[in-house]
Design an enzyme around this catalytic site. Structure first.
Site, PDB file in Angstrom:
ATOM      1  N   SER A 137       0.859  -1.277  -0.172  1.00 37.03           N
ATOM      2  CA  SER A 137      -0.061   0.200  -0.047  1.00 37.03           C
ATOM      3  C   SER A 137       1.009   1.286   0.012  1.00 37.03           C
ATOM      4  O   SER A 137       1.471   1.388  -0.992  1.00 37.03           O
ATOM      5  CB  SER A 137      -1.036   0.132   1.225  1.00 37.03           C
TER       6      SER A 137
ATOM      7  N   LYS B 100       3.801   2.156  -2.684  1.00 39.32           N
ATOM      8  CA  LYS B 100       4.481   3.327  -3.082  1.00 39.32           C
ATOM      9  C   LYS B 100       5.863   3.538  -3.221  1.00 39.32           C
ATOM     10  O   LYS B 100       6.611   4.047  -4.106  1.00 39.32           O
ATOM     11  CB  LYS B 100       3.623   4.385  -2.907  1.00 39.32           C
TER      12      LYS B 100
ATOM     13  N   TRP C 149     -10.125   0.291  -4.025  1.00 38.99           N
ATOM     14  CA  TRP C 149      -9.724   1.577  -3.988  1.00 38.99           C
ATOM     15  C   TRP C 149      -8.299   1.702  -4.713  1.00 38.99           C
ATOM     16  O   TRP C 149      -7.950   2.554  -5.386  1.00 38.99           O
ATOM     17  CB  TRP C 149      -9.226   1.622  -2.405  1.00 38.99           C
TER      18      TRP C 149
ATOM     19  N   HIS D   8      -7.518  -5.791   0.717  1.00 43.03           N
ATOM     20  CA  HIS D   8      -6.259  -5.067   0.673  1.00 43.03           C
ATOM     21  C   HIS D   8      -5.514  -5.495   1.774  1.00 43.03           C
ATOM     22  O   HIS D   8      -5.763  -5.321   2.952  1.00 43.03           O
ATOM     23  CB  HIS D   8      -6.799  -3.592   0.859  1.00 43.03           C
TER      24      HIS D   8
HETATM   25  C1  GTR Z   1      -5.310   4.473   2.041  1.00 49.62           C
HETATM   26  C2  GTR Z   1      -4.840   5.314   0.957  1.00 49.62           C
HETATM   27  C3  GTR Z   1      -4.100   4.284   0.110  1.00 49.62           C
HETATM   28  C4  GTR Z   1      -3.295   3.465   0.743  1.00 49.62           C
HETATM   29  C5  GTR Z   1      -3.763   2.873   1.975  1.00 49.62           C
HETATM   30  C6  GTR Z   1      -2.703   2.055   2.728  1.00 49.62           C
HETATM   31  O1  GTR Z   1      -5.799   5.139   3.030  1.00 49.62           O
HETATM   32  O2  GTR Z   1      -5.970   6.312   0.663  1.00 49.62           O
HETATM   33  O3  GTR Z   1      -3.429   5.128  -0.843  1.00 49.62           O
HETATM   34  O4  GTR Z   1      -1.929   3.779   0.741  1.00 49.62           O
HETATM   35  O5  GTR Z   1      -4.277   3.961   2.651  1.00 49.62           O
HETATM   36  O6  GTR Z   1      -1.360   2.612   2.874  1.00 49.62           O
HETATM   37  O7  GTR Z   1      -3.016   0.912   3.488  1.00 49.62           O
END
Ligand code: GTR
Length: 374
Positions: free
Chosen positions: A208, A212, A299, A350
């Site tokens: 996540s 990045k 997402w 996720h």
């Molecule tokens: C979310 C965000 C994502 C992702 C995620 C995470 O809230 O919108 O871009 O990075 O967090 O890190 O679990």
């Protein structure tokens, strides 16, 4: 090919319109150009590279994991005008084989318990025992050692240590994702000094926001032999143009400290960005690149993550590699890989799970030539 894909900026044309046809032209001209565009518009310019005063202090403990591994706690210290910083690296090294081993480094953006040094608590997010059983060292650091994950106007973390408080903050200054990536490179600096680690076989993993970070770290620092992006989504692996779920505007509003001030100019204007995320993936070429998605992760948008990898292929081709060689979105739970590039979409939400780690390690076994086989 739909308009979305047609609208993607060309990885293989320079800013002055020259077509890149060789790997050498890519490395000398276009790669630095793209890196610079990402620095200027997206992730930001680092205030410092490797600090001169970088320090490493290691405490070792043998006989961990029923004798299967040795533990090292490494304090990585650095100093700047705003004070001293400490990155705590936790590292387990397999007892066998006795030779420099390849290592998986996780950028941990989750709970600290995930990296329990005593191994009383186990987590699929960082399954150190499993990684060790596959013949790799398992390393982890927590992002908050480098920069706490909230918007405080860049007072704390490495920003507080290295940025110039008496000058206005430039609109292209590094954000928090860039700071975390900088931390991963400092761990790489340490690996280069550890004779038990093969620093030419470091696989960097992030989930996540950590995903990045892994991609940006791998783009900036070509010492990483392999980069894994797990569910990294917006401003990670996923294309921004035409993306479902989280958009640039949403991410900038939710996490104003992650990227540059300049990036906010592209809120709801992704089609005006001089880059898209397939170009970030291209910066990893010809090194090993693995992108993983999860089926319920609307997402992050699995399809946009996959397409981005497809559009990184022209750069892999410059190096005589084909890339995945398919535009067909893969079946659930069926990893695909070809010529240094791999992808899977796992059923479920996720998260980073042991199944994902199995796939990453299978991919590393195949391409890294570690001499480790299971
Ligand atoms: C979310 C965000 C994502 C992702 C995620 C995470 O809230 O919108 O871009 O990075 O967090 O890190 O679990």
């Amino acid at each position: 090919m739909g308009t979305r894909e047609e609208s993607l900026p060309e990885a293989l044309f320079t800013v002055d319109g020259t077509k890149i046809v060789t790997a050498e032209q890519w490395e000398k001209k276009r790669r630095p150009e793209i890196l610079d565009l990402f620095r200027e518009h997206v992730y930001g310019r680092e205030a410092v590279k490797r600090p001169k005063n970088l320090g490493f202090k290691t405490v070792e403990k043998e006989g961990m994991m029923k004798g299967l591994s040795k533990r090292k706690k490494v304090n990585i210290t650095f100093e700047g005008p705003g004070g001293v910083g400490l990155l705590r690296l936790l590292l387990f090294i397999p007892t066998q084989p006795v030779k420099p081993v390849p290592v998986f480094l996780l950028i941990n953006n989750r709970r600290l318990e995930d990296e329990d040094p005593e191994r009383d608590m186990r987590s699929p997010f960082w399954p150190a025992e499993y990684i060790i059983s596959r013949g790799y060292a398992a390393a982890v650091f927590h992002v908050e050692d480098i920069d706490p994950d909230y918007n405080d106007g860049f007072q704390n973390g490495v920003h507080g240590i290295f940025d110039s408080p008496d000058q206005p903050r430039p609109s292209n200054a590094w954000g928090t994702i860039s700071a975390w990536a900088w931390g991963a490179s400092r761990v790489m600096d340490y690996f280069e000094t550890d004779p038990e680690i093969n620093s030419e076989q470091v696989a960097l993993v992030g989930h996540s926001r950590g995903g990045k970070t892994a991609l940006w770290a791998g783009a900036v620092d070509q010492r990483f032999a392999m980069v894994v992006s797990n569910n990294s989504g917006n401003t990670g692996a996923a294309l921004s143009r035409g993306k479902k779920g989280e958009t640039i505007q949403i991410i900038n509003n939710g996490f104003p400290h992650w990227f540059t001030e300049n990036y906010k100019n592209y809120n709801d204007k992704e089609y005006e960005l001089p880059v898209d995320q397939h170009m970030l993936l291209s910066l990893i070429a010809p090194r090993l690149l693995y992108v993983a998605s999860a089926s319920d992760d609307y997402w992050a948008d699995p399809e946009s993550e996959f397409l981005s990898l497809v559009h990184a292929e022209p750069v892999y081709r410059l190096f005589g590699l084909h890339g995945l060689g398919t535009r067909q979105f893969p079946t659930l739970d069926s990893p695909v890989h070809r010529d240094n590039v791999g992808y899977h979409v796992r059923t479920g939400k996720h998260d980073l799970l042991e199944y994902d780690w199995q796939c990453f390690i299978n991919f590393a076994d195949y391409y890294l030539e570690t001499g480790v086989s299971c």
